[in-house]
Design a protein around this motif. Structure first.
Motif, PDB file in Angstrom:
ATOM      1  N   PRO A  37      16.157  47.599 -12.595  1.00  0.00           N
ATOM      2  CA  PRO A  37      17.109  47.464 -11.561  1.00  0.00           C
ATOM      3  C   PRO A  37      18.143  46.535 -11.526  1.00  0.00           C
ATOM      4  O   PRO A  37      17.974  45.549 -12.300  1.00  0.00           O
ATOM      5  CB  PRO A  37      16.458  47.248 -10.062  1.00  0.00           C
ATOM      6  N   LEU A  38      19.161  47.022 -11.058  1.00  0.00           N
ATOM      7  CA  LEU A  38      20.193  45.830 -11.169  1.00  0.00           C
ATOM      8  C   LEU A  38      20.070  44.514 -10.786  1.00  0.00           C
ATOM      9  O   LEU A  38      20.602  43.702 -11.729  1.00  0.00           O
ATOM     10  CB  LEU A  38      21.362  46.488 -10.223  1.00  0.00           C
ATOM     11  N   PHE A  39      19.569  44.344  -9.639  1.00  0.00           N
ATOM     12  CA  PHE A  39      19.479  42.691  -9.518  1.00  0.00           C
ATOM     13  C   PHE A  39      17.855  42.209  -9.568  1.00  0.00           C
ATOM     14  O   PHE A  39      17.554  41.198  -9.232  1.00  0.00           O
ATOM     15  CB  PHE A  39      19.511  42.810  -7.772  1.00  0.00           C
ATOM     16  N   ALA A  40      17.257  43.063 -10.610  1.00  0.00           N
ATOM     17  CA  ALA A  40      15.991  42.377 -11.100  1.00  0.00           C
ATOM     18  C   ALA A  40      16.118  41.347 -11.961  1.00  0.00           C
ATOM     19  O   ALA A  40      17.037  40.985 -12.495  1.00  0.00           O
ATOM     20  CB  ALA A  40      15.341  43.489 -11.836  1.00  0.00           C
ATOM     21  N   SER A  41      15.352  40.244 -11.813  1.00  0.00           N
ATOM     22  CA  SER A  41      15.463  39.141 -12.736  1.00  0.00           C
ATOM     23  C   SER A  41      14.031  38.958 -13.508  1.00  0.00           C
ATOM     24  O   SER A  41      12.833  39.412 -13.065  1.00  0.00           O
ATOM     25  CB  SER A  41      15.160  37.831 -11.796  1.00  0.00           C
ATOM     26  N   GLN A  42      14.042  38.977 -14.809  1.00  0.00           N
ATOM     27  CA  GLN A  42      13.085  38.817 -15.694  1.00  0.00           C
ATOM     28  C   GLN A  42      12.619  37.466 -15.602  1.00  0.00           C
ATOM     29  O   GLN A  42      13.162  36.496 -15.925  1.00  0.00           O
ATOM     30  CB  GLN A  42      13.710  39.191 -17.197  1.00  0.00           C
ATOM     31  N   LEU A  43      11.161  37.470 -15.520  1.00  0.00           N
ATOM     32  CA  LEU A  43      10.472  36.352 -15.250  1.00  0.00           C
ATOM     33  C   LEU A  43       8.906  36.522 -15.676  1.00  0.00           C
ATOM     34  O   LEU A  43       8.140  36.905 -15.054  1.00  0.00           O
ATOM     35  CB  LEU A  43      10.304  35.640 -13.717  1.00  0.00           C
ATOM     36  N   PRO A  44       8.952  36.507 -17.098  1.00  0.00           N
ATOM     37  CA  PRO A  44       7.792  36.901 -17.776  1.00  0.00           C
ATOM     38  C   PRO A  44       6.318  36.477 -17.298  1.00  0.00           C
ATOM     39  O   PRO A  44       6.344  35.172 -17.011  1.00  0.00           O
ATOM     40  CB  PRO A  44       7.872  36.785 -19.346  1.00  0.00           C
ATOM     41  N   LEU A  45       5.341  37.134 -17.224  1.00  0.00           N
ATOM     42  CA  LEU A  45       3.967  36.567 -16.966  1.00  0.00           C
ATOM     43  C   LEU A  45       3.449  35.542 -17.677  1.00  0.00           C
ATOM     44  O   LEU A  45       2.849  34.701 -17.448  1.00  0.00           O
ATOM     45  CB  LEU A  45       3.101  37.933 -16.673  1.00  0.00           C
ATOM     46  N   SER A  46       3.977  35.662 -18.947  1.00  0.00           N
ATOM     47  CA  SER A  46       3.560  34.704 -19.954  1.00  0.00           C
ATOM     48  C   SER A  46       4.046  33.419 -19.560  1.00  0.00           C
ATOM     49  O   SER A  46       3.395  32.472 -19.846  1.00  0.00           O
ATOM     50  CB  SER A  46       4.168  35.016 -21.569  1.00  0.00           C
ATOM     51  N   ARG A  47       4.977  33.060 -19.119  1.00  0.00           N
ATOM     52  CA  ARG A  47       5.674  31.819 -18.709  1.00  0.00           C
ATOM     53  C   ARG A  47       5.710  31.724 -17.201  1.00  0.00           C
ATOM     54  O   ARG A  47       6.531  30.776 -16.466  1.00  0.00           O
ATOM     55  CB  ARG A  47       7.080  31.505 -19.329  1.00  0.00           C
ATOM     56  N   LEU A  48       5.061  32.370 -16.329  1.00  0.00           N
ATOM     57  CA  LEU A  48       5.244  32.571 -14.875  1.00  0.00           C
ATOM     58  C   LEU A  48       5.229  31.152 -14.225  1.00  0.00           C
ATOM     59  O   LEU A  48       6.324  30.676 -13.550  1.00  0.00           O
ATOM     60  CB  LEU A  48       4.464  33.377 -14.084  1.00  0.00           C
ATOM     61  N   GLU A  49       4.039  30.326 -14.474  1.00  0.00           N
ATOM     62  CA  GLU A  49       3.805  29.104 -13.796  1.00  0.00           C
ATOM     63  C   GLU A  49       4.876  28.174 -14.248  1.00  0.00           C
ATOM     64  O   GLU A  49       5.376  27.090 -13.591  1.00  0.00           O
ATOM     65  CB  GLU A  49       2.613  28.454 -14.141  1.00  0.00           C
TER      66      GLU A  49
END
Length: 525
Positions: A37-49
């Protein structure tokens, strides 16, 4: 962990109403770049914390998580709950649910900033020149200057012949020193289109007297025209005189005023910070070097041009507030003018640099790391010599390629279970990452998967290198496919012409896609 769900329609309503919401794509960068979606931000589970505390600073902000059926939402919910986030939801149906609702999916990264750049050109008819015309100016030794609006690192990789590194927020501040004769033609370039267009339009908006043009399609257009680029250049913008600074301040402030930017002082900032029901981002839009030399406490380094380009990365909470700091002024004013047009509630902080400043580069806020069993670089070297361990490297794939512990396997943290189907069995596991932090976070997860002891390289691969140990180059042992990085068609020097042209074609279609999506709320002054 089962999270409460929200429908795609509810998310869309929040975006349109400008209620605070962080729509988070938990996948790695490459699948994210294929559709979101247009306003989605990618914040991967791999690096979440390691990233979430700065990117979503208010822990009771509304957070909506999604994936595309990979099973990332439940573990992400657990990790966010452990960090104290209290208003976390799952997007009903995930990415497929968004598509099934009839809503637009966008490609690439920084999509809404790029779409906005295309909208600016369509509305303001930003002047541009094709690569062939700019080459003709160079060949004729005409009176011109080429200003590269990208980060210096990108400029140094490849640049237009004669170009000067002048990152986007610096343009209005520096142009009078770089082109003091108003008859000098000023050409602004980036790798593709967005920063060229925003940079050139910044100068136009500020009333710069010179003829101003964007380099049409940036270094992609230059390459497709089969014209040569320079590599390894280090030309940078000049310092400004008091008179130039005074003029730039007046021009930039006028643009910010037209865009509806508000101004606050230190007391006003403290008042905003007391509002616990609104997310507040604090960004220092100066150069990284200036930031390191001295910055306001609590402000993150976000050079203005990149902040406009990568707003989804710096500020995932759509509907939050943004405060910008700049000791000189014009960089904050010009950056704020663009963020306001992007629909942000943005303020410029005045007169705050008289306080005691902090020094050093920006460092991410991290949670407390778990205690784990470690071993030193010396001990690991001996274990490797005895063929007694298997090393898993959780570094980003580009970092792994540039140098890793010899024999280490590249692994994406969110793909650990699958990785164990590829790595050798029967040996104890040693985890590493650039500084060891990600390895510490992953140790317990590996222990659940593996029947063997798990240890972490003390200090990570950086400590291994600092100890004078040799590294191995390349991606020779991949236990995970390197989907953590999307190969951008506009970066690097080895992109296929077809990929570059396809990227340009995608950008040309963004204005129509914005209209179909209907959530942006952008205003072009």
């Amino acid at each position: 962990m089962t999270l409460p769900t929200v429908t795609p329609r509810e998310v869309r309503n929040d975006l349109i109403a400008r209620r605070e919401i962080a729509l988070i794509d938990l996948r790695e960068e490459d699948p994210f770049a294929k559709a979101h979606p247009l306003f989605a931000s990618q914040l991967p589970l791999s690096r979440l914390e390691l990233e979430v505390l700065d990117r979503i600073p208010r822990k009771d902000a509304k957070v909506v998580l999604y994936d595309n059926g990979e099973g990332l939402v439940s573990p992400a919910g657990k990790r966010l709950a452990a960090l104290g986030y209290t208003h976390v939801h799952a997007l009903k149906g995930g990415l497929q649910g968004w598509s099934d609702a009839g809503y637009e999916l966008f490609q690439d990264v920084n999509s809404y900033s790029k779409a906005f750049g295309e909208l600016v050109e369509a509305r303001r008819h930003t002047p541009s020149l094709p690569a062939q015309d700019v080459q003709a100016l160079i060949d004729a030794k005409a009176d011109h200057v080429i200003l590269d609006a990208r980060r210096f690192e990108e400029y140094a990789t490849m640049s237009i012949p004669g170009g000067i590194s002048t990152p986007g927020a610096e343009l209005v501040l520096r142009v009078a020193e770089l082109a003091p004769d108003p008859a000098t033609t000023v050409i602004v370039n980036c790798a593709g289109r967005t920063r060229s267009l925003i940079g050139a339009q910044s100068l136009v908006n500020a009333g710069v007297p010179n003829p101003v043009f964007a380099l049409r399609n940036g270094t992609i257009g230059w390459t497709l025209a089969q014209q040569s680029l320079e590599h390894g250049q280090s030309r940078r913008f000049k310092d400004v005189s008091d008179q130039t600074l005074k003029q730039a301040r007046g021009k930039a402030r006028a643009v910010a005023y037209r865009a509806g930017v508000r101004r606050i002082d230190a007391e006003g900032l403290a008042d905003l910070a007391q509002d616990r029901k609104r997310t507040l981002y604090r960004f220092d839009v100066r150069t990284p070097e200036e930031y390191a030399a001295g910055h306001l406490p609590g402000f993150r380094s976000a050079p203005g041009g990149q902040l406009v380009q990568e707003t989804d990365v710096f500020a995932p909470v759509r509907g939050g507030r943004i405060v910008l700091a700049d000791d000189l002024g014009p960089r904050a004013d010009m950056t704020a003018s663009w963020l306001a047009q992007l629909g942000w509630d943005v303020y410029v902080l005045d007169g705050a640099f008289e306080c005691e400043l902090e020094t050093g580069p920006w460092r991410a806020t991290r949670p407390a790391l778990p205690n784990v069993e470690t071993l030193t670089p010396r001990d690991l070297a001996q274990a490797l010599a005895d063929d007694a361990v298997v090393v898993l490297d959780l570094a980003p794939s580009p970092t792994h390629r540039k140098g890793h512990v010899p024999g280490a396997w590249f692994v994406i943290r969110a793909r650990l279970a699958e990785a164990f189907e590829r790595i050798p069995e029967g040996k104890p596991i040693v985890l590493t990452s650039p500084d060891g932090a990600l390895a510490r976070l992953a140790a317990a997860e590996v222990e659940e998967i593996s029947d063997h002891p798990v240890r972490v390289l003390e200090g990570g691969t950086e400590a291994w290198i600092a100890a004078g140990r040799a590294v191995e180059l390349g991606l020779t042992r991949a236990a995970s496919d390197p989907e953590d990085i999307y190969k951008r068609p506009y970066e690097g020097t080895d992109n296929a012409a077809e990929a570059m042209q396809a990227y340009l074609d995608w950008e040309f279609g963004l204005v129509d896609q914005l209209a179909r999506d209907g959530t942006h709320g952008f205003v072009v002054i």
